[in-house]
Design a protein around this motif. Structure first.
Motif, PDB file in Angstrom:
ATOM      1  N   MET A   1     -28.489 -34.451  44.078  1.00 50.20           N
ATOM      2  CA  MET A   1     -28.350 -34.005  42.693  1.00 50.20           C
ATOM      3  C   MET A   1     -27.008 -33.329  42.434  1.00 50.20           C
ATOM      4  N   LYS A   2     -26.426 -32.736  43.485  1.00 47.90           N
ATOM      5  CA  LYS A   2     -25.132 -32.057  43.330  1.00 47.90           C
ATOM      6  C   LYS A   2     -24.017 -33.035  42.992  1.00 47.90           C
ATOM      7  N   ASN A   3     -24.257 -34.315  43.245  1.00 45.76           N
ATOM      8  CA  ASN A   3     -23.243 -35.328  42.946  1.00 45.76           C
ATOM      9  C   ASN A   3     -23.280 -35.788  41.486  1.00 45.76           C
ATOM     10  N   LEU A   4     -24.254 -35.299  40.713  1.00 44.49           N
ATOM     11  CA  LEU A   4     -24.353 -35.669  39.305  1.00 44.49           C
ATOM     12  C   LEU A   4     -23.545 -34.682  38.471  1.00 44.49           C
ATOM     13  N   PRO A   5     -22.418 -35.117  37.877  1.00 47.51           N
ATOM     14  CA  PRO A   5     -21.536 -34.204  37.138  1.00 47.51           C
ATOM     15  C   PRO A   5     -22.229 -33.450  36.009  1.00 47.51           C
ATOM     16  N   PHE A   6     -23.108 -34.135  35.255  1.00 52.08           N
ATOM     17  CA  PHE A   6     -23.724 -33.460  34.103  1.00 52.08           C
ATOM     18  C   PHE A   6     -24.652 -32.326  34.543  1.00 52.08           C
ATOM     19  N   LEU A   7     -25.241 -32.439  35.742  1.00 48.85           N
ATOM     20  CA  LEU A   7     -26.089 -31.348  36.240  1.00 48.85           C
ATOM     21  C   LEU A   7     -25.246 -30.160  36.690  1.00 48.85           C
ATOM     22  N   ARG A   8     -24.133 -30.456  37.357  1.00 53.07           N
ATOM     23  CA  ARG A   8     -23.242 -29.376  37.817  1.00 53.07           C
ATOM     24  C   ARG A   8     -22.668 -28.593  36.647  1.00 53.07           C
ATOM     25  N   GLU A   9     -22.415 -29.289  35.543  1.00 54.70           N
ATOM     26  CA  GLU A   9     -21.758 -28.654  34.394  1.00 54.70           C
ATOM     27  C   GLU A   9     -22.740 -28.145  33.343  1.00 54.70           C
ATOM     28  N   PHE A  10     -24.018 -28.448  33.501  1.00 53.59           N
ATOM     29  CA  PHE A  10     -25.005 -28.074  32.488  1.00 53.59           C
ATOM     30  C   PHE A  10     -25.189 -26.555  32.440  1.00 53.59           C
ATOM     31  N   THR A  11     -25.153 -25.999  31.232  1.00 49.99           N
ATOM     32  CA  THR A  11     -25.246 -24.535  31.087  1.00 49.99           C
ATOM     33  C   THR A  11     -26.433 -24.095  30.225  1.00 49.99           C
ATOM     34  N   GLY A  12     -27.336 -25.023  29.900  1.00 48.28           N
ATOM     35  CA  GLY A  12     -28.486 -24.668  29.064  1.00 48.28           C
ATOM     36  C   GLY A  12     -29.763 -24.522  29.870  1.00 48.28           C
ATOM     37  N   VAL A  13     -30.888 -24.631  29.171  1.00 45.77           N
ATOM     38  CA  VAL A  13     -32.215 -24.529  29.788  1.00 45.77           C
ATOM     39  C   VAL A  13     -32.715 -25.925  30.146  1.00 45.77           C
ATOM     40  N   LEU A  14     -33.089 -26.117  31.391  1.00 47.00           N
ATOM     41  CA  LEU A  14     -33.653 -27.380  31.858  1.00 47.00           C
ATOM     42  C   LEU A  14     -35.177 -27.293  31.786  1.00 47.00           C
ATOM     43  N   VAL A  15     -35.814 -28.287  31.172  1.00 48.25           N
ATOM     44  CA  VAL A  15     -37.275 -28.360  31.141  1.00 48.25           C
ATOM     45  C   VAL A  15     -37.683 -29.547  32.003  1.00 48.25           C
ATOM     46  N   HIS A  16     -38.452 -29.289  33.048  1.00 44.14           N
ATOM     47  CA  HIS A  16     -38.781 -30.350  34.010  1.00 44.14           C
ATOM     48  C   HIS A  16     -40.194 -30.195  34.552  1.00 44.14           C
ATOM     49  N   ASP A  17     -40.590 -31.154  35.391  1.00 46.06           N
ATOM     50  CA  ASP A  17     -41.965 -31.220  35.921  1.00 46.06           C
ATOM     51  C   ASP A  17     -42.081 -30.506  37.269  1.00 46.06           C
ATOM     52  N   PHE A  25     -29.588 -25.561  39.095  1.00 47.61           N
ATOM     53  CA  PHE A  25     -28.690 -25.957  38.014  1.00 47.61           C
ATOM     54  C   PHE A  25     -29.108 -25.289  36.708  1.00 47.61           C
ATOM     55  N   GLY A  26     -28.187 -25.286  35.750  1.00 41.97           N
ATOM     56  CA  GLY A  26     -28.501 -24.714  34.447  1.00 41.97           C
ATOM     57  C   GLY A  26     -28.557 -23.198  34.474  1.00 41.97           C
ATOM     58  N   THR A  27     -28.863 -22.626  33.309  1.00 40.32           N
ATOM     59  CA  THR A  27     -28.931 -21.162  33.204  1.00 40.32           C
ATOM     60  C   THR A  27     -30.354 -20.672  32.947  1.00 40.32           C
ATOM     61  N   GLY A  28     -31.290 -21.594  32.768  1.00 36.39           N
ATOM     62  CA  GLY A  28     -32.685 -21.229  32.557  1.00 36.39           C
ATOM     63  C   GLY A  28     -33.574 -22.428  32.829  1.00 36.39           C
ATOM     64  N   HIS A  29     -34.867 -22.167  33.053  1.00 33.28           N
ATOM     65  CA  HIS A  29     -35.774 -23.256  33.417  1.00 33.28           C
ATOM     66  C   HIS A  29     -37.137 -23.091  32.769  1.00 33.28           C
ATOM     67  N   GLY A  30     -37.581 -24.161  32.114  1.00 30.75           N
ATOM     68  CA  GLY A  30     -38.925 -24.220  31.567  1.00 30.75           C
ATOM     69  C   GLY A  30     -39.684 -25.320  32.286  1.00 30.75           C
ATOM     70  N   GLU A  31     -40.975 -25.095  32.508  1.00 35.78           N
ATOM     71  CA  GLU A  31     -41.807 -26.110  33.154  1.00 35.78           C
ATOM     72  C   GLU A  31     -42.560 -26.897  32.082  1.00 35.78           C
ATOM     73  N   CYS A  32     -42.708 -28.187  32.309  1.00 34.73           N
ATOM     74  CA  CYS A  32     -43.420 -29.036  31.357  1.00 34.73           C
ATOM     75  C   CYS A  32     -44.905 -28.677  31.377  1.00 34.73           C
ATOM     76  N   ASN A  33     -45.407 -28.172  30.258  1.00 32.67           N
ATOM     77  CA  ASN A  33     -46.797 -27.721  30.210  1.00 32.67           C
ATOM     78  C   ASN A  33     -47.796 -28.857  30.052  1.00 32.67           C
TER      79      ASN A  33
END
Length: 200
Positions: A1-17, A25-33
């Protein structure tokens, strides 16, 4: 995942499973409810315990109330109301731990324990949608957007070249962004070709 430029540069909240690797990565994390609701419903079916069904009701009612607040033009829950949801969440975790002790089936008991541990450890991430109305309840919209590319990949021929794959993704990205922002698709594609893009 470190090789993905958009993840390295992402500065918002990631919502994932609950993909724990993304927590780097990112500056915050939400879990998919929505995914969490599936686990809770499965737990109710496997164990017959009431806490998981009550948790489903709590999360769904919190989301309904949030949508109502957004429709009223509000940006966040009042602190007291938010604290009430969080307190009830913790009560149900405690209730779940008590019921887990009584679980007879070994596999169901372990699965339930893992779910309880996850919900307690990542409580702030599961409830982030209450604290920040800019964070969605789930990541279903992203999954729907990705499904188009996945379906195209399954078609006869699929993507014969990497360049075709990249071109398809670029075009799809532009169209989906315009749709998301409720902007005229044809007009803005024309502006893109003229060298005066509205958002890119």
């Amino acid at each position: 995942m470190k090789n993905l430029p958009f993840l390295r540069e992402f500065t918002g909240v990631l919502v994932h499973d609950h993909e724990t690797a993304l927590y780097h990565f990112g500056t915050g994390h939400g879990e998919c409810n929505v995914h969490l609701l599936r686990y809770l419903k499965k737990n109710t079916e496997d164990t017959g315990h009431s806490w998981s069904g009550e948790m489903v009701s709590l999360l769904c009612s919190a989301n309904r109330e949030r949508n109502y607040q957004i429709a009223q033009g509000l940006g966040a829950f009042p602190a007291k109301e938010r604290a009430g949801f969080e307190e009830r969440y913790q009560e149900l975790i405690r209730k779940g731990r008590k019921q887990n002790v009584e679980t007879k089936h070994r596999y169901a008991k372990k699965e339930e324990q893992t779910l309880l541990n996850r919900m307690e450890k990542y409580r702030q991430n599961h409830l982030l949608f209450l604290n920040d109305f800019g964070v969605p309840f789930d990541n279903n919209m992203s999954e729907r957007d990705l499904r188009k590319a996945k379906n195209r990949q399954k078609m006869a021929g699929g993507f014969r070249k990497t360049s075709g794959n990249e071109m398809y993704c670029s075009i799809l990205s532009i169209i989906e962004t315009l749709k998301r922002r409720e902007m005229a698709i044809l007009e803005n594609i024309k502006r893109l070709f003229m060298g005066t893009p509205a958002i890119f």
